[in-house]
Design a protein around this motif. Structure first.
Motif, PDB file in Angstrom:
ATOM      1  N   GLU A 221      12.521  42.531   2.666  1.00 23.12           N
ATOM      2  CA  GLU A 221      12.541  41.465   3.657  1.00 23.12           C
ATOM      3  C   GLU A 221      11.465  40.421   3.370  1.00 23.12           C
ATOM      4  O   GLU A 221      10.306  40.758   3.142  1.00 23.12           O
ATOM      5  CB  GLU A 221      12.342  42.044   5.062  1.00 23.12           C
ATOM      6  N   VAL A 222      11.869  39.166   3.394  1.00 27.33           N
ATOM      7  CA  VAL A 222      10.960  38.052   3.156  1.00 27.33           C
ATOM      8  C   VAL A 222      11.090  37.057   4.299  1.00 27.33           C
ATOM      9  O   VAL A 222      12.205  36.710   4.717  1.00 27.33           O
ATOM     10  CB  VAL A 222      11.284  37.340   1.823  1.00 27.33           C
ATOM     11  N   ALA A 223       9.954  36.606   4.816  1.00 26.98           N
ATOM     12  CA  ALA A 223       9.936  35.543   5.823  1.00 26.98           C
ATOM     13  C   ALA A 223       8.944  34.470   5.385  1.00 26.98           C
ATOM     14  O   ALA A 223       7.889  34.780   4.831  1.00 26.98           O
ATOM     15  CB  ALA A 223       9.549  36.093   7.188  1.00 26.98           C
ATOM     16  N   ILE A 224       9.302  33.223   5.611  1.00 26.92           N
ATOM     17  CA  ILE A 224       8.414  32.092   5.354  1.00 26.92           C
ATOM     18  C   ILE A 224       8.210  31.355   6.662  1.00 26.92           C
ATOM     19  O   ILE A 224       9.172  30.919   7.300  1.00 26.92           O
ATOM     20  CB  ILE A 224       8.992  31.146   4.281  1.00 26.92           C
ATOM     21  N   ASN A 225       6.944  31.261   7.093  1.00 21.53           N
ATOM     22  CA  ASN A 225       6.603  30.629   8.367  1.00 21.53           C
ATOM     23  C   ASN A 225       7.408  31.233   9.511  1.00 21.53           C
ATOM     24  O   ASN A 225       7.966  30.521  10.372  1.00 21.53           O
ATOM     25  CB  ASN A 225       6.801  29.115   8.284  1.00 21.53           C
ATOM     26  N   ASP A 226       7.481  32.575   9.507  1.00 21.71           N
ATOM     27  CA  ASP A 226       8.122  33.376  10.549  1.00 21.71           C
ATOM     28  C   ASP A 226       9.641  33.235  10.604  1.00 21.71           C
ATOM     29  O   ASP A 226      10.283  33.777  11.512  1.00 21.71           O
ATOM     30  CB  ASP A 226       7.535  33.062  11.934  1.00 21.71           C
ATOM     31  N   LYS A 227      10.240  32.567   9.634  1.00 24.07           N
ATOM     32  CA  LYS A 227      11.691  32.435   9.585  1.00 24.07           C
ATOM     33  C   LYS A 227      12.228  33.325   8.478  1.00 24.07           C
ATOM     34  O   LYS A 227      11.769  33.245   7.336  1.00 24.07           O
ATOM     35  CB  LYS A 227      12.099  30.986   9.320  1.00 24.07           C
ATOM     36  N   PRO A 228      13.229  34.179   8.795  1.00 23.49           N
ATOM     37  CA  PRO A 228      13.798  35.037   7.749  1.00 23.49           C
ATOM     38  C   PRO A 228      14.317  34.212   6.579  1.00 23.49           C
ATOM     39  O   PRO A 228      15.058  33.245   6.758  1.00 23.49           O
ATOM     40  CB  PRO A 228      14.943  35.753   8.480  1.00 23.49           C
ATOM     41  N   PHE A 229      13.907  34.619   5.381  1.00 31.84           N
ATOM     42  CA  PHE A 229      14.277  33.896   4.161  1.00 31.84           C
ATOM     43  C   PHE A 229      15.139  34.749   3.234  1.00 31.84           C
ATOM     44  O   PHE A 229      15.988  34.231   2.515  1.00 31.84           O
ATOM     45  CB  PHE A 229      13.006  33.453   3.438  1.00 31.84           C
ATOM     46  N   GLY A 230      14.906  36.072   3.243  1.00 28.08           N
ATOM     47  CA  GLY A 230      15.681  36.939   2.373  1.00 28.08           C
ATOM     48  C   GLY A 230      15.602  38.389   2.795  1.00 28.08           C
ATOM     49  O   GLY A 230      14.621  38.817   3.398  1.00 28.08           O
ATOM     50  N   ARG A 231      16.679  39.121   2.507  1.00 32.75           N
ATOM     51  CA  ARG A 231      16.688  40.582   2.673  1.00 32.75           C
ATOM     52  C   ARG A 231      17.698  41.229   1.719  1.00 32.75           C
ATOM     53  O   ARG A 231      18.512  42.062   2.115  1.00 32.75           O
ATOM     54  CB  ARG A 231      16.935  40.988   4.120  1.00 32.75           C
ATOM     55  N   PRO A 232      17.664  40.849   0.434  1.00 31.74           N
ATOM     56  CA  PRO A 232      18.551  41.516  -0.528  1.00 31.74           C
ATOM     57  C   PRO A 232      18.169  42.978  -0.683  1.00 31.74           C
ATOM     58  O   PRO A 232      17.012  43.358  -0.522  1.00 31.74           O
ATOM     59  CB  PRO A 232      18.316  40.730  -1.812  1.00 31.74           C
ATOM     60  N   ASN A 233      19.153  43.793  -1.002  1.00 29.98           N
ATOM     61  CA  ASN A 233      18.914  45.217  -1.192  1.00 29.98           C
ATOM     62  C   ASN A 233      18.394  45.452  -2.607  1.00 29.98           C
ATOM     63  O   ASN A 233      19.036  45.093  -3.592  1.00 29.98           O
ATOM     64  CB  ASN A 233      20.198  46.011  -0.959  1.00 29.98           C
ATOM     65  N   ALA A 234      17.234  46.088  -2.704  1.00 28.99           N
ATOM     66  CA  ALA A 234      16.599  46.308  -4.009  1.00 28.99           C
ATOM     67  C   ALA A 234      17.365  47.296  -4.878  1.00 28.99           C
ATOM     68  O   ALA A 234      17.142  47.359  -6.090  1.00 28.99           O
ATOM     69  CB  ALA A 234      15.161  46.793  -3.817  1.00 28.99           C
ATOM     70  N   GLY A 235      18.292  48.045  -4.283  1.00 33.24           N
ATOM     71  CA  GLY A 235      19.077  48.990  -5.067  1.00 33.24           C
ATOM     72  C   GLY A 235      20.393  48.429  -5.560  1.00 33.24           C
ATOM     73  O   GLY A 235      21.143  49.123  -6.257  1.00 33.24           O
ATOM     74  N   VAL A 236      20.684  47.177  -5.218  1.00 28.46           N
ATOM     75  CA  VAL A 236      21.954  46.550  -5.590  1.00 28.46           C
ATOM     76  C   VAL A 236      21.716  45.539  -6.709  1.00 28.46           C
ATOM     77  O   VAL A 236      20.753  44.770  -6.666  1.00 28.46           O
ATOM     78  CB  VAL A 236      22.584  45.854  -4.362  1.00 28.46           C
ATOM     79  N   ASP A 237      22.599  45.540  -7.692  1.00 30.71           N
ATOM     80  CA  ASP A 237      22.557  44.567  -8.790  1.00 30.71           C
ATOM     81  C   ASP A 237      21.296  44.679  -9.640  1.00 30.71           C
ATOM     82  O   ASP A 237      20.877  43.707 -10.279  1.00 30.71           O
ATOM     83  CB  ASP A 237      22.698  43.127  -8.260  1.00 30.71           C
ATOM     84  N   MET A 238      20.691  45.855  -9.680  1.00 29.58           N
ATOM     85  CA  MET A 238      19.535  46.096 -10.547  1.00 29.58           C
ATOM     86  C   MET A 238      20.061  46.568 -11.896  1.00 29.58           C
ATOM     87  O   MET A 238      20.451  47.729 -12.060  1.00 29.58           O
ATOM     88  CB  MET A 238      18.589  47.124  -9.931  1.00 29.58           C
ATOM     89  N   THR A 239      20.085  45.692 -12.868  1.00 26.34           N
ATOM     90  CA  THR A 239      20.683  45.995 -14.167  1.00 26.34           C
ATOM     91  C   THR A 239      19.904  47.070 -14.911  1.00 26.34           C
ATOM     92  O   THR A 239      20.493  47.925 -15.586  1.00 26.34           O
ATOM     93  CB  THR A 239      20.762  44.718 -15.018  1.00 26.34           C
ATOM     94  N   PHE A 240      18.583  47.031 -14.821  1.00 22.59           N
ATOM     95  CA  PHE A 240      17.729  48.002 -15.499  1.00 22.59           C
ATOM     96  C   PHE A 240      16.940  48.794 -14.464  1.00 22.59           C
ATOM     97  O   PHE A 240      16.279  48.221 -13.594  1.00 22.59           O
ATOM     98  CB  PHE A 240      16.770  47.300 -16.462  1.00 22.59           C
ATOM     99  N   SER A 241      17.003  50.127 -14.566  1.00 16.08           N
ATOM    100  CA  SER A 241      16.282  50.995 -13.637  1.00 16.08           C
ATOM    101  C   SER A 241      14.791  50.999 -13.952  1.00 16.08           C
ATOM    102  O   SER A 241      14.365  50.556 -15.028  1.00 16.08           O
ATOM    103  CB  SER A 241      16.824  52.416 -13.726  1.00 16.08           C
TER     104      SER A 241
END
Length: 336
Positions: A221-241
């Motif tokens: 989860e990422v927020a910039i100035n208290d506004k949600p900016f991102g929440r991609p799943n770290a286990g998805v689309d990870m080409t290299f473990s």
């Protein structure tokens, strides 16, 4: 088990064991004065540290201290090695597509990685310092691992066994300094200032089913100035473990205990600019450069600006019950 380094006792801080709910901590100088000391003698100290953790979580330490991320260094205030991969190929594809370049086939089989400065990480609540906004100040939210000793040429299986701890990182980038550095053909230096890591590093078992030995399958989860900016799943689309990244680094060198290896900017494949932002139902982004890439691809020029002095960046990862696992990285961009 959760471990942190308080800003006391010297440059490398004081090692503390932290409760699972991040409310209390216990210093353990009789076991290991610093996290690096614990990593250097991991097999011997792990059972003792785990016993402290078990007792602390059961309420058995009446002399425990309140845990405050504001009093923390990064878990390793300085490390023998910090190498950052680029495991999320979607991020790399977007970067290259925005400048009209294709992705070489080998990028899917051979990880990108650079070696960053590891002599002076900053604390999770310390400022993001810069001298000028013209440098193009950007966050990069990532997951990272800390290893034990590993021999040159280690297999992916051996690399997996060497992973000791997991943590989060804000790998700050100065985007407007990058092109000139890369044009020299010798990699990043000035464009990669000091990184900040989460208040707490955790043993993989703390992640439960979210850790499969290769990656962490939870939203970052990422927020910039208290506004949600991102929440991609770290286990998805990870080409290299992570084991693959660690083995890649160890191909031609021994790794010393306390080496940190990052995943690169977490990035999930999405449809287009309209559908990729959180406001429009997407999972958003872990760096500003990525939304600027979408804008360039779709409208010919970026519209979103980089960070300004006074902007606040928060990076966190929560378990299925909504509790912070590592504690949040919470930084304000500040003129130095």
């Amino acid at each position: 088990m959760k471990l942190a380094s308080l800003k006391q006792g010297g440059r490398d801080g004081t090692l503390v064991v932290v409760s699972r709910d991040l409310s209390r901590c216990v210093a353990v100088p009789d076991i290991a004065p610093t996290l690096q000391a614990a990593l250097d003698d991991w097999d011997a100290v792990l059972p003792r540290l785990q016993a402290v953790s078990n007792s602390l979580n059961a309420g058995g330490y009446v002399d425990s201290m309140e845990f405050s991320p504001a009093n923390c260094h990064s878990p390793l205030p300085r490390a023998y090695q910090w190498a950052d991969g680029s495991a999320y190929i979607n991020h790399v594809e977007l970067v290259r597509k925005a400048r009209g370049a294709t992705l070489p086939p080998e990028f899917h089989t051979d990880p990108l990685m650079y070696q960053g400065g590891s002599d002076s990480f900053v604390g999770p609540r310390d400022p993001i310092y810069a001298l000028s906004e013209d440098w193009g100040i950007d966050l990069e939210a990532e997951v990272a691992v800390i290893t034990g000793d590993l021999s040159m040429g280690a297999s992916v299986a051996d690399a997996a066994k060497a992973i000791r701890l997991v943590l989060l990182v804000n790998d700050v980038s100065l985007r407007n300094l990058i092109p000139a550095e890369l044009a020299k053909g010798f990699g990043f230096v000035q464009s990669k200032p000091a990184s900040a890591f989460s208040p707490v590093a955790v043993t993989p078992d703390e992640l439960g089913a979210a850790w499969d030995g290769e990656k962490v399958s939870l939203p970052l989860e990422v927020a910039i100035n208290d506004k949600p900016f991102g929440r991609p799943n770290a286990g998805v689309d990870m080409t290299f473990s992570f084991p693959q990244l660690v083995a890649h680094l160890a191909k031609t060198r021994d790794l010393e205990a306390g080496s940190i290896i990052g995943s690169g900017t977490v990035s999930n494949k999405q449809g287009d600019l309209f559908g990729s932002s959180i406001d429009n139902g997407g999972v958003g982004y872990c760096c500003i450069a990525e939304v600027r890439m979408y804008e360039t691809i779709e409208s010919g020029a970026p519209k979103t600006g980089f960070l300004k002095f006074g902007d606040r960046v928060v990076i966190d990862m929560k378990d299925d019950d909504g509790a912070s696992i590592f504690g949040a990285i919470d930084q304000v961009v500040t003129r130095r």
